[in-house]
Design an enzyme around this catalytic site. Structure first.
Site, mmCIF file in Angstrom:
data_model
loop_
_atom_site.group_PDB
_atom_site.id
_atom_site.type_symbol
_atom_site.label_atom_id
_atom_site.label_comp_id
_atom_site.label_asym_id
_atom_site.label_seq_id
_atom_site.Cartn_x
_atom_site.Cartn_y
_atom_site.Cartn_z
ATOM 1 N N TYR A 143 -1.441 1.042 -5.684
ATOM 2 C CA TYR A 143 -1.682 -0.314 -4.267
ATOM 3 C C TYR A 143 -1.672 -1.220 -4.176
ATOM 4 O O TYR A 143 -2.499 -1.589 -5.827
ATOM 5 C CB TYR A 143 -2.124 0.081 -2.772
ATOM 6 C CG TYR A 143 -1.680 1.625 -2.423
ATOM 7 C CD1 TYR A 143 -0.972 1.536 -1.134
ATOM 8 C CD2 TYR A 143 -2.121 2.816 -2.654
ATOM 9 C CE1 TYR A 143 -0.682 2.874 -0.853
ATOM 10 C CE2 TYR A 143 -1.939 4.075 -1.938
ATOM 11 C CZ TYR A 143 -0.502 4.127 -1.510
ATOM 12 O OH TYR A 143 -0.336 5.262 -0.264
ATOM 13 N N PRO A 144 -1.137 -2.719 -4.335
ATOM 14 C CA PRO A 144 -1.578 -3.527 -4.669
ATOM 15 C C PRO A 144 -2.640 -4.493 -3.883
ATOM 16 O O PRO A 144 -3.058 -5.243 -3.217
ATOM 17 C CB PRO A 144 -0.268 -4.845 -4.669
ATOM 18 C CG PRO A 144 0.094 -3.241 -2.959
ATOM 19 C CD PRO A 144 -0.108 -2.969 -3.174
ATOM 20 N N LYS A 145 -4.061 -4.206 -4.027
ATOM 21 C CA LYS A 145 -4.641 -3.992 -3.650
ATOM 22 C C LYS A 145 -5.871 -4.958 -4.163
ATOM 23 O O LYS A 145 -6.234 -4.790 -5.889
ATOM 24 C CB LYS A 145 -5.897 -2.467 -3.085
ATOM 25 C CG LYS A 145 -4.577 -2.254 -1.972
ATOM 26 C CD LYS A 145 -6.204 -0.905 -1.834
ATOM 27 C CE LYS A 145 -5.346 0.232 -0.680
ATOM 28 N NZ LYS A 145 -6.017 1.515 -0.399
ATOM 29 N N THR A 146 -6.263 -6.076 -3.029
ATOM 30 C CA THR A 146 -7.797 -6.895 -3.918
ATOM 31 C C THR A 146 -8.376 -7.340 -2.540
ATOM 32 O O THR A 146 -7.921 -6.898 -1.493
ATOM 33 C CB THR A 146 -7.677 -8.460 -4.276
ATOM 34 O OG1 THR A 146 -7.650 -8.977 -4.719
ATOM 35 C CG2 THR A 146 -6.333 -9.272 -3.309
ATOM 36 N N ARG A 178 -5.886 1.361 -6.420
ATOM 37 C CA ARG A 178 -5.099 0.487 -7.428
ATOM 38 C C ARG A 178 -5.036 1.902 -8.169
ATOM 39 O O ARG A 178 -4.169 1.429 -9.105
ATOM 40 C CB ARG A 178 -6.224 -0.415 -7.975
ATOM 41 C CG ARG A 178 -5.969 -1.769 -7.388
ATOM 42 C CD ARG A 178 -6.784 -3.152 -7.702
ATOM 43 N NE ARG A 178 -5.948 -3.161 -8.764
ATOM 44 C CZ ARG A 178 -5.470 -4.916 -8.771
ATOM 45 N NH1 ARG A 178 -4.758 -5.326 -7.855
ATOM 46 N NH2 ARG A 178 -4.660 -5.259 -10.349
#
Length: 248
Positions: free
Chosen positions: A113-116, A108
């Protein structure tokens, strides 16, 4: 700590950084990819302009990282949407769920990157390759594919995982408004395909308010692949600035 020393740090806490300042090399990254057809209007509602949706196709992926420099082994899952930008076809990374905090924070902060958080898994069960994604205690995705039914050409496998990737990077300022808001592009490099297979597959998505994969419903499974590879992620490059309304 001197100002010069502070400037050498890429993240906090300063004495125990959230991730290592390395370019990660992925060894034995194992993919389960399922490409499916979905509702075109649902895609257009979530894909940011100036990206364009050519076909209503989504790739659901589960990736088991055998070893990653700086992070160690972990598992990741998400959705990538087929798009085009300025005549180039690629994928827009819609959402990614990981079980490794350093990889999440680095993805992120350094990139876009749309990381969670999430709890993905990839394993073999009674002749079936199984990929799952849980958010908290709830299942949000289950994918199954016949285990190594048919060999996939290595060049086709490489083509599948090296298409250009587009992501949205948004960093808020102290007033809550975006301070950085860019569309960025990256790609996978230095690829070594070790194994590649295809076969029959199925995908189930379950409704969840904070992991809304099912908002892009599965209408038809188009293809599936199981790939083992080594690779490197190239640095991201901005291609459109939303705050300026222009290409970078």
């Amino acid at each position: 700590m001197k100002i010069e020393e502070v400037r050498r740090h890429v993240t906090t806490p300063l004495t125990a950084p959230a991730f290592a300042p390395v370019v990660p090399r992925f060894t034995d990254r194992e993919y389960l990819n399922i490409v499916y057809r979905t509702d075109a209007d649902a895609l257009r509602a979530v894909v940011p302009e100036p990206l364009k949706v050519e076909e209503p196709l989504v790739r659901f992926e589960v990736m088991k990282m055998g070893d990653v420099s700086g992070y160690g082994p972990y598992t990741e899952s998400g959705q990538a949407i087929e798009v085009s930008f300025d005549g180039e076809r690629g994928e827009y990374l819609h959402a990614m769920y990981l079980d490794n905090f350093p990889a999440t924070a680095s993805g992120r902060e350094v990139s876009a990157y749309p990381k969670t958080v999430g709890s993905p898994d990839l394993y073999v069960d009674n002749g079936v390759l199984v990929g799952t994604l849980d958010y908290g205690t709830l299942r949000v995705a289950t994918a199954t594919m016949g285990y190594k039914h048919h060999e996939l050409d290595a060049r086709e496998a490489e083509r599948q995982i090296t298409v250009p990737t587009f992501m949205l990077k948004t960093i808020p300022g102290y007033d809550g408004a975006p301070r950085v808001q860019e569309l960025v592009r990256t790609e996978i490099t230095d690829v070594v395909v070790k194994q590649a297979y295809t076969g029959p597959a199925r995908l189930q998505l379950f409704q969840h308010v904070l992991a809304p994969l099912a908002d892009l419903p599965v209408l038809e499974v188009v293809s599936a692949s199981h790939i083992l590879t080594d690779l490197t992620l190239a640095p991201v490059k901005p291609v459109f600035d939303y705050l300026k309304g222009a290409q970078s």
